[in-house]
Design a protein around this motif. Structure first.
Motif, PDB file in Angstrom:
ATOM      1  N   ALA A  28       0.843  -1.196   0.000  1.00 20.67           N
ATOM      2  CA  ALA A  28       0.000   0.000   0.000  1.00 20.67           C
ATOM      3  C   ALA A  28       0.877   1.246   0.000  1.00 20.67           C
ATOM      4  CB  ALA A  28      -0.900  -0.001   1.230  1.00 20.67           C
ATOM      5  N   LYS A  32       1.501   1.911  -6.866  1.00 21.16           N
ATOM      6  CA  LYS A  32       1.256   0.945  -7.939  1.00 21.16           C
ATOM      7  C   LYS A  32      -0.056   1.202  -8.682  1.00 21.16           C
ATOM      8  CE  LYS A  32      -0.754  -2.600  -4.915  1.00 21.16           C
ATOM      9  NZ  LYS A  32      -0.992  -1.640  -3.836  1.00 21.16           N
ATOM     10  N   GLU A  49      -7.881  -3.357 -10.666  1.00 19.85           N
ATOM     11  CA  GLU A  49      -7.249  -3.112  -9.371  1.00 19.85           C
ATOM     12  C   GLU A  49      -7.647  -4.302  -8.488  1.00 19.85           C
ATOM     13  OE1 GLU A  49      -8.868   0.402  -7.612  1.00 19.85           O
ATOM     14  OE2 GLU A  49      -7.540   0.302  -5.879  1.00 19.85           O
ATOM     15  N   SER A  50      -6.770  -5.272  -8.368  1.00 19.24           N
ATOM     16  CA  SER A  50      -7.195  -6.486  -7.667  1.00 19.24           C
ATOM     17  C   SER A  50      -7.435  -6.223  -6.178  1.00 19.24           C
ATOM     18  CB  SER A  50      -6.204  -7.628  -7.871  1.00 19.24           C
ATOM     19  OG  SER A  50      -4.982  -7.345  -7.226  1.00 19.24           O
ATOM     20  N   GLY A  51      -6.748  -5.208  -5.614  1.00 15.94           N
ATOM     21  CA  GLY A  51      -7.009  -4.866  -4.209  1.00 15.94           C
ATOM     22  C   GLY A  51      -8.473  -4.506  -3.994  1.00 15.94           C
ATOM     23  N   ALA A  52      -9.061  -3.886  -5.034  1.00 19.82           N
ATOM     24  CA  ALA A  52     -10.469  -3.497  -4.913  1.00 19.82           C
ATOM     25  C   ALA A  52     -11.377  -4.724  -4.859  1.00 19.82           C
ATOM     26  CB  ALA A  52     -10.868  -2.578  -6.060  1.00 19.82           C
ATOM     27  N   TYR A  54     -10.616  -7.484  -3.199  1.00 19.22           N
ATOM     28  CA  TYR A  54     -10.594  -7.884  -1.783  1.00 19.22           C
ATOM     29  C   TYR A  54     -11.372  -6.881  -0.938  1.00 19.22           C
ATOM     30  CZ  TYR A  54      -7.294 -11.365  -3.280  1.00 19.22           C
ATOM     31  OH  TYR A  54      -6.730 -12.435  -3.921  1.00 19.22           O
ATOM     32  N   ARG A  55     -11.280  -5.609  -1.324  1.00 19.05           N
ATOM     33  CA  ARG A  55     -12.061  -4.590  -0.631  1.00 19.05           C
ATOM     34  C   ARG A  55     -13.560  -4.854  -0.845  1.00 19.05           C
ATOM     35  NH1 ARG A  55      -9.205   0.122   0.937  1.00 19.05           N
ATOM     36  NH2 ARG A  55      -6.996  -0.193   0.548  1.00 19.05           N
ATOM     37  N   ARG A 106     -12.527   2.821  -0.106  1.00 16.77           N
ATOM     38  CA  ARG A 106     -11.270   3.385   0.388  1.00 16.77           C
ATOM     39  C   ARG A 106     -11.285   3.643   1.895  1.00 16.77           C
ATOM     40  NH1 ARG A 106      -8.127   1.588  -3.009  1.00 16.77           N
ATOM     41  NH2 ARG A 106      -6.539   2.731  -1.865  1.00 16.77           N
ATOM     42  N   ALA A 114     -10.419  -5.794   4.203  1.00 16.10           N
ATOM     43  CA  ALA A 114      -9.837  -6.371   2.974  1.00 16.10           C
ATOM     44  C   ALA A 114      -8.583  -7.161   3.313  1.00 16.10           C
ATOM     45  CB  ALA A 114      -9.507  -5.258   1.985  1.00 16.10           C
ATOM     46  N   SER A 115      -7.769  -6.610   4.185  1.00 13.94           N
ATOM     47  CA  SER A 115      -6.543  -7.303   4.566  1.00 13.94           C
ATOM     48  C   SER A 115      -6.880  -8.609   5.304  1.00 13.94           C
ATOM     49  CB  SER A 115      -5.701  -6.350   5.422  1.00 13.94           C
ATOM     50  OG  SER A 115      -4.647  -7.023   6.020  1.00 13.94           O
ATOM     51  N   SER A 118      -8.319 -11.159   2.790  1.00  8.13           N
ATOM     52  CA  SER A 118      -7.336 -11.590   1.798  1.00  8.13           C
ATOM     53  C   SER A 118      -6.386 -12.655   2.345  1.00  8.13           C
ATOM     54  CB  SER A 118      -6.542 -10.397   1.256  1.00  8.13           C
ATOM     55  OG  SER A 118      -5.678  -9.894   2.247  1.00  8.13           O
ATOM     56  N   ARG A 124      -9.130 -16.234  -1.669  1.00  7.64           N
ATOM     57  CA  ARG A 124      -8.152 -16.069  -2.743  1.00  7.64           C
ATOM     58  C   ARG A 124      -8.483 -17.002  -3.913  1.00  7.64           C
ATOM     59  NH1 ARG A 124      -4.596 -12.536  -0.837  1.00  7.64           N
ATOM     60  NH2 ARG A 124      -3.704 -12.525  -2.915  1.00  7.64           N
ATOM     61  N   ARG A 145      -0.923  -7.708  -5.082  1.00 10.02           N
ATOM     62  CA  ARG A 145       0.165  -8.190  -4.230  1.00 10.02           C
ATOM     63  C   ARG A 145       0.796  -9.466  -4.777  1.00 10.02           C
ATOM     64  NH1 ARG A 145      -2.031  -4.382  -2.277  1.00 10.02           N
ATOM     65  NH2 ARG A 145      -1.933  -3.573  -0.158  1.00 10.02           N
ATOM     66  N   ASP A 146      -0.019 -10.259  -5.481  1.00  8.86           N
ATOM     67  CA  ASP A 146       0.440 -11.583  -5.920  1.00  8.86           C
ATOM     68  C   ASP A 146       0.190 -11.808  -7.407  1.00  8.86           C
ATOM     69  OD1 ASP A 146      -2.326 -11.609  -5.852  1.00  8.86           O
ATOM     70  OD2 ASP A 146      -2.460 -13.707  -5.206  1.00  8.86           O
ATOM     71  N   ILE A 147       0.033 -10.732  -8.147  1.00  9.64           N
ATOM     72  CA  ILE A 147      -0.312 -10.902  -9.573  1.00  9.64           C
ATOM     73  C   ILE A 147       0.863 -11.530 -10.321  1.00  9.64           C
ATOM     74  CG2 ILE A 147      -1.224  -9.763 -11.639  1.00  9.64           C
ATOM     75  CD1 ILE A 147      -3.046  -9.650  -9.132  1.00  9.64           C
TER      76      ILE A 147
HETATM   77  O1   DC Z   1      -4.056  -2.599  -2.723  1.00  7.38           O
HETATM   78  P1   DC Z   1      -5.104  -2.465  -1.647  1.00  7.38           P
HETATM   79  O2   DC Z   1      -4.603  -1.709  -0.428  1.00  7.38           O
HETATM   80  O3   DC Z   1      -6.370  -1.879  -2.177  1.00  7.38           O
HETATM   81  O4   DC Z   1      -5.442  -3.962  -1.169  1.00  7.38           O
HETATM   82  C1   DC Z   1      -6.373  -4.213  -0.170  1.00  7.38           C
HETATM   83  C2   DC Z   1      -5.988  -5.501   0.566  1.00  7.38           C
HETATM   84  O5   DC Z   1      -6.131  -6.623  -0.303  1.00  7.38           O
HETATM   85  C3   DC Z   1      -4.579  -5.508   1.094  1.00  7.38           C
HETATM   86  O6   DC Z   1      -4.570  -5.738   2.497  1.00  7.38           O
HETATM   87  C4   DC Z   1      -3.896  -6.648   0.416  1.00  7.38           C
HETATM   88  C5   DC Z   1      -4.967  -7.428  -0.251  1.00  7.38           C
HETATM   89  N1   DC Z   1      -4.599  -7.822  -1.603  1.00  7.38           N
HETATM   90  C6   DC Z   1      -4.120  -9.087  -1.795  1.00  7.38           C
HETATM   91  O7   DC Z   1      -3.974  -9.834  -0.822  1.00  7.38           O
HETATM   92  N2   DC Z   1      -3.830  -9.529  -3.038  1.00  7.38           N
HETATM   93  C7   DC Z   1      -3.962  -8.715  -4.089  1.00  7.38           C
HETATM   94  N3   DC Z   1      -3.667  -9.160  -5.307  1.00  7.38           N
HETATM   95  C8   DC Z   1      -4.407  -7.392  -3.912  1.00  7.38           C
HETATM   96  C9   DC Z   1      -4.706  -6.966  -2.637  1.00  7.38           C
END
Ligand code: DC
Length: 245
Positions: A28, A32, A49-52, A54-55, A106, A114-115, A118, A124, A145-147
């Motif tokens: 974070a 990125k 935005e893969s984080g979104a 998980y959000r 956000r 989200a954390s 995830s 996952r 994070r893991d793409i």
């Molecule tokens: O990038 P971000 O802060 O929006 O991500 C939110 C949460 O999702 C963050 O705690 C990590 C997780 N995440 C993940 O585990 N794998 C991803 N590919 C993207 C985000």
């Protein structure tokens, strides 16, 4: 998906770009997402935005507020996700189940949720197909994070962005401030560190740089420079299909 097409690709080469996925991973505040959106626009690629995602799962869990154990609620919420990153004018909007949730996703409460979700392997797994299908169907930039390590480990070119923790905290602070959200910097620091720890040390797909990723420390760099460096790299690997990057 709404990325504007045709900005950087020759008409005849658009098909060639269909299988190209550019992973952009990092913690974070590493910049990125801003950089990934920037290169998607330059190349006329779609953006996820893969984080979104998980959000969005966290949002669904909080919204449903149902009884049951946390893990199965989260895995349930990750199934049949109807989610889009849609470009509207100059902004990317996150649309979940037909609702624009860009701002809501956000919130710090959602960041924490989200954390937590995830770290659950069932969540996952449920999101893996969504991400892979997205990338397979079109030229795409995907940040997360893991793409580069798990979702598209075979990508020819991948990026890992990082920045000094204090810089990352400042960026997050500025982002919240711009949205009119007041947050004590000390609390933000604690929250960010806690999430970092969890993301880096969880058993399932922890945050780490893929061995073959191009690493960029964005601490002292403006976003335009970051995008420029990334585009140079993309051009040297995919020059044959990207005309105007
Ligand atoms: O990038 P971000 O802060 O929006 O991500 C939110 C949460 O999702 C963050 O705690 C990590 C997780 N995440 C993940 O585990 N794998 C991803 N590919 C993207 C985000």
């Amino acid at each position: 998906m709404g990325a504007e097409k045709g900005m950087g690709l020759r008409q005849g080469s658009r098909r060639k770009s269909a299988g190209i996925v550019i992973p952009v991973d990092g913690p974070a505040g590493s910049g990125k997402s801003t950089a990934a959106k920037g290169i998607a626009e330059r190349l006329g690629f779609d953006y996820l935005e893969s984080g979104a995602l998980y959000r969005a799962v966290g949002y669904r869990v909080l919204k449903k507020n149902r009884e049951g154990d946390f893990e199965s609620l989260a895995v349930d919420a990750a199934r049949d996700l109807r989610f889009e990153c849609r470009k509207e004018g100059s902004e990317w909007r996150n649309v979940l189940d037909g609702e624009d949730v860009t701002g809501a996703l956000r919130d710090e409460a959602i960041s924490d949720m989200a954390s937590r979700v995830s770290a659950i392997s069932g969540v996952r797994a449920a999101l893996l197909d969504f991400q892979r299908n997205f990338g397979r169907e079109r030229g795409a930039v995907i940040d997360g994070r893991d793409i580069g390590t798990v979702v598209f480990p075979e990508a020819r070119l991948k990026f890992f962005l990082d920045a000094d923790i204090e810089v990352r905290i400042q960026r997050r602070f500025a982002e919240l401030e711009a949205r009119g959200v007041s947050f004590h910097p000390d609390r933000l620091r604690e929250d960010l560190k806690r999430r970092d720890e969890r993301d880096r040390h969880r058993a399932s797909a922890p945050l780490r740089k893929a061995e073959d990723a191009v690493e960029i420390d964005t601490s002292g760099m403006g976003v335009d420079r970051v995008i420029e460096v990334m585009v140079e790299n993309i051009r040297s690997v995919y020059g044959e299909v990207i005309e105007d990057a």
